[in-house]
Write an enzyme that holds these catalytic residues in place. Structure first.
Site, PDB file in Angstrom:
ATOM      1  N   LYS A 102      18.154 -31.546  23.681  1.00 33.41           N
ATOM      2  CA  LYS A 102      19.082 -30.327  23.150  1.00 33.41           C
ATOM      3  C   LYS A 102      19.792 -31.079  22.110  1.00 33.41           C
ATOM      4  CE  LYS A 102      20.141 -25.890  22.687  1.00 33.41           C
ATOM      5  NZ  LYS A 102      18.624 -24.804  23.372  1.00 33.41           N
TER       6      LYS A 102
HETATM    7  P1  NAD Z   1      21.441 -16.550  17.020  1.00 33.97           P
HETATM    8  O1  NAD Z   1      22.767 -16.486  16.747  1.00 33.97           O
HETATM    9  O2  NAD Z   1      20.696 -15.695  16.729  1.00 33.97           O
HETATM   10  O3  NAD Z   1      22.461 -14.590  17.422  1.00 33.97           O
HETATM   11  C1  NAD Z   1      23.172 -14.472  18.574  1.00 33.97           C
HETATM   12  C2  NAD Z   1      24.146 -13.821  19.513  1.00 33.97           C
HETATM   13  O4  NAD Z   1      24.651 -13.404  19.949  1.00 33.97           O
HETATM   14  C3  NAD Z   1      24.757 -12.529  17.836  1.00 33.97           C
HETATM   15  O5  NAD Z   1      24.123 -11.341  17.938  1.00 33.97           O
HETATM   16  C4  NAD Z   1      25.926 -12.941  18.432  1.00 33.97           C
HETATM   17  O6  NAD Z   1      26.702 -11.610  17.385  1.00 33.97           O
HETATM   18  C5  NAD Z   1      25.968 -12.599  19.679  1.00 33.97           C
HETATM   19  N1  NAD Z   1      27.333 -12.662  20.288  1.00 33.97           N
HETATM   20  C6  NAD Z   1      28.009 -14.496  19.885  1.00 33.97           C
HETATM   21  N2  NAD Z   1      28.501 -14.656  20.934  1.00 33.97           N
HETATM   22  C7  NAD Z   1      29.131 -13.551  21.578  1.00 33.97           C
HETATM   23  C8  NAD Z   1      29.514 -12.840  22.217  1.00 33.97           C
HETATM   24  N3  NAD Z   1      31.348 -13.617  22.684  1.00 33.97           N
HETATM   25  N4  NAD Z   1      29.753 -11.580  23.295  1.00 33.97           N
HETATM   26  C9  NAD Z   1      28.888 -10.738  22.787  1.00 33.97           C
HETATM   27  N5  NAD Z   1      27.030 -11.540  21.951  1.00 33.97           N
HETATM   28  C10 NAD Z   1      28.130 -12.756  21.121  1.00 33.97           C
HETATM   29  O7  NAD Z   1      21.362 -16.548  18.503  1.00 33.97           O
HETATM   30  P2  NAD Z   1      19.900 -16.845  19.921  1.00 33.97           P
HETATM   31  O8  NAD Z   1      19.115 -17.766  18.854  1.00 33.97           O
HETATM   32  O9  NAD Z   1      19.563 -15.571  19.548  1.00 33.97           O
HETATM   33  O10 NAD Z   1      20.119 -17.443  21.218  1.00 33.97           O
HETATM   34  C11 NAD Z   1      20.759 -16.845  22.061  1.00 33.97           C
HETATM   35  C12 NAD Z   1      20.807 -16.850  23.681  1.00 33.97           C
HETATM   36  O11 NAD Z   1      19.252 -17.176  23.404  1.00 33.97           O
HETATM   37  C13 NAD Z   1      21.264 -18.383  23.532  1.00 33.97           C
HETATM   38  O12 NAD Z   1      21.501 -18.627  24.583  1.00 33.97           O
HETATM   39  C14 NAD Z   1      20.212 -19.338  23.096  1.00 33.97           C
HETATM   40  O13 NAD Z   1      20.845 -20.979  23.247  1.00 33.97           O
HETATM   41  C15 NAD Z   1      19.135 -18.400  24.077  1.00 33.97           C
HETATM   42  N6  NAD Z   1      18.062 -19.264  23.165  1.00 33.97           N
HETATM   43  C16 NAD Z   1      17.354 -19.125  22.446  1.00 33.97           C
HETATM   44  C17 NAD Z   1      15.901 -19.663  21.743  1.00 33.97           C
HETATM   45  C18 NAD Z   1      15.246 -19.014  20.539  1.00 33.97           C
HETATM   46  O14 NAD Z   1      14.310 -19.306  20.130  1.00 33.97           O
HETATM   47  N7  NAD Z   1      16.286 -18.604  19.194  1.00 33.97           N
HETATM   48  C19 NAD Z   1      15.102 -20.170  22.560  1.00 33.97           C
HETATM   49  C20 NAD Z   1      15.976 -19.883  23.760  1.00 33.97           C
HETATM   50  C21 NAD Z   1      17.214 -19.734  24.172  1.00 33.97           C
END
Ligand code: NAD
Length: 411
Positions: A102
């Site tokens: 990571k």
């Molecule tokens: P992203 O940046 O596209 O979206 C994050 C979302 O969370 C946004 O809507 C943002 O406004 C919201 N957010 C941020 N702070 C917040 C808060 N304090 N309260 C409420 N909402 C809040 O990110 P993503 O890629 O969708 O990732 C989201 C989660 O999923 C993360 O924990 C990431 O590690 C996990 N994840 C993502 C992937 C991937 O392929 N993108 C894969 C596995 C895990």
């Protein structure tokens, strides 16, 4: 409790079931390599800014290390270390030939211009290009990074090492990416949510869903579950929560967010609520899809959903995990629930290495196959041993990594 301690705790619960020795536990928990770099960049206003970047390469017993790159102001080494370790167990649970890694940069992307974001990304690659690569460690998008950032990483890495699109995944489809990668994590969350809902004796039509986070993962999970007839009663992002008792029109919310720089701020198709109260709604399914550590000992007693699907990484703190388990709440753990992204990343890497393009139907079909297989194995093991789905998933992951480590020869 720090992030890495939480992973360690979950690891040890599974290691107890597997009767692993202390020496083996230490070996499997210790990262292969941890890199911290200085990222000095000139901002648009001419000022110099110095940022810290991390890459933790946890394990490569089963293949090249694999894991996202997060740009967020709260990134620190402890968090990156815990997420790298989760990646090792995640790739093993879904049985794809990767290890875990990571990366992260402590920066608030909302305050950056496009050009600043690009400069920071390229500088990060300048500092790290020798330790990442298609056979060693393959980054991908995570919070604060996207397909465009991945294209810059590939371009910058290729300047040092020659053309090789497999150095990074989650690239734009027009630039060696694969169709279906962007939706993959959310779609995988959706697929396994429906399976779990079914196992618990519910039907999608009678399932009310609350989703925290409406970024890549949250919005695609919402799209999938909405299309499957679930009622998405609440969504949220950093601007707050949005609630509608008879269900939010998800395509409309997505259109709104796309037209407003990926923000739901001002969305009028639902009533405004706080992000905290979203977690406590009376729903059948709660999907935290934003930050880690949002369900804690402080709010666990107020959580009413009988099923939590961890779309975000580590959204449930261990003390909350215990409290929820005592109340019979089912938790589908992150290392299984959100593995769809890394699974389709794997397909993208295979495609890049073969110079052969996959179509969307094939990607979706293979994604469903891999996720279903991992789900069935985890569900079976949990029932057989009368343990949580989390401990079962960790057991599957740890035993696969442990076997590969021993078979290769340790010293
Ligand atoms: P992203 O940046 O596209 O979206 C994050 C979302 O969370 C946004 O809507 C943002 O406004 C919201 N957010 C941020 N702070 C917040 C808060 N304090 N309260 C409420 N909402 C809040 O990110 P993503 O890629 O969708 O990732 C989201 C989660 O999923 C993360 O924990 C990431 O590690 C996990 N994840 C993502 C992937 C991937 O392929 N993108 C894969 C596995 C895990």
């Amino acid at each position: 409790m720090k992030s890495f301690e939480a992973v360690e705790l979950y690891f040890n619960r599974a290691a107890d079931q597997l009767e692993l020795t202390d020496n083996m536990r230490k070996l499997l928990l210790t990262a292969k390599r941890e890199v911290q770099v200085q990222i000095a960049v000139e901002m648009d206003n001419g000022e110099l800014q110095t940022l810290i970047g991390y890459r933790v390469q946890h394990d490569n017993a089963r293949g090249p290390m694999k894991g996202g790159l997060r740009f967020h102001h709260e990134v620190d080494l402890d968090e990156v270390r815990s997420l790298a370790s989760l990646m090792t167990w995640k790739t093993a649970v879904v049985n794809i030939p990767y290890g875990g890694a990571k990366g992260g940069v402590a920066v608030d992307v909302r305050k950056l211009s496009e050009r600043e974001l690009e400069r920071i990304t390229r500088k990060f690659v300048d500092e790290l290009h020798d330790v990442i690569g298609p056979d060693t460690d393959i980054p991908a998008p995570d919070m604060g990074t996207n397909a465009e950032v991945m294209a810059w990483i590939m371009n910058q890495h290729n300047k040092y090492h020659g053309f090789n699109p497999g150095v990074v995944t989650g690239k734009p489809v027009e630039h060696y990416g694969i169709p279906g990668r962007e939706e993959a994590t959310g779609r995988g969350v959706g697929i396994l949510s429906l399976k779990t809902v079914g196992r618990l004796g519910h039907r999608p039509q009678n399932t009310r869903v609350a989703i925290q986070g409406f970024g890549n993962v949250g919005s695609h999970a919402a799209t999938f579950l909405h299309a499957a007839d679930c009622k998405i009663v609440a969504i949220s992002d950093v601007s707050g929560g949005y609630y509608k008792e008879d269900g939010i029109n998800i395509p409309e919310a997505i259109r709104y967010a796309n037209e407003h720089r990926h923000s739901l701020e001002g969305f009028s198709g639902a009533e405004k609520i706080s992000n905290d109260s979203l977690l406590e709604l009376d729903v059948e399914l709660l999907i935290p899809a934003a930050l880690g550590g949002v369900i804690t000992a402080e709010n666990a007693a107020q959580i009413r959903a009988p099923l939590i699907v961890e779309a975000a990484n580590a959204p449930v703190r261990p003390d909350a995990d215990e409290m929820l388990a005592e109340r019979g709440v089912t938790i589908l753990p992150d290392i299984l629930a959100n593995a769809g992204g890394v699974t389709v990343s794997y397909f993208e890497w295979v495609q890049n290495r073969q110079y052969y393009s996959w179509g969307l139907d094939r990607v979706r079909q293979e994604l469903e196959r891999v996720m279903t297989c991992a789900f069935e194995e985890t569900w079976e093991l949990a029932r057989e041993r009368d343990i949580s789905l989390r401990t079962a998933a960790f057991m599957l992951g740890i035993s696969r990594v442990g076997r590969a480590t021993v078979l290769a020869g340790i010293t």
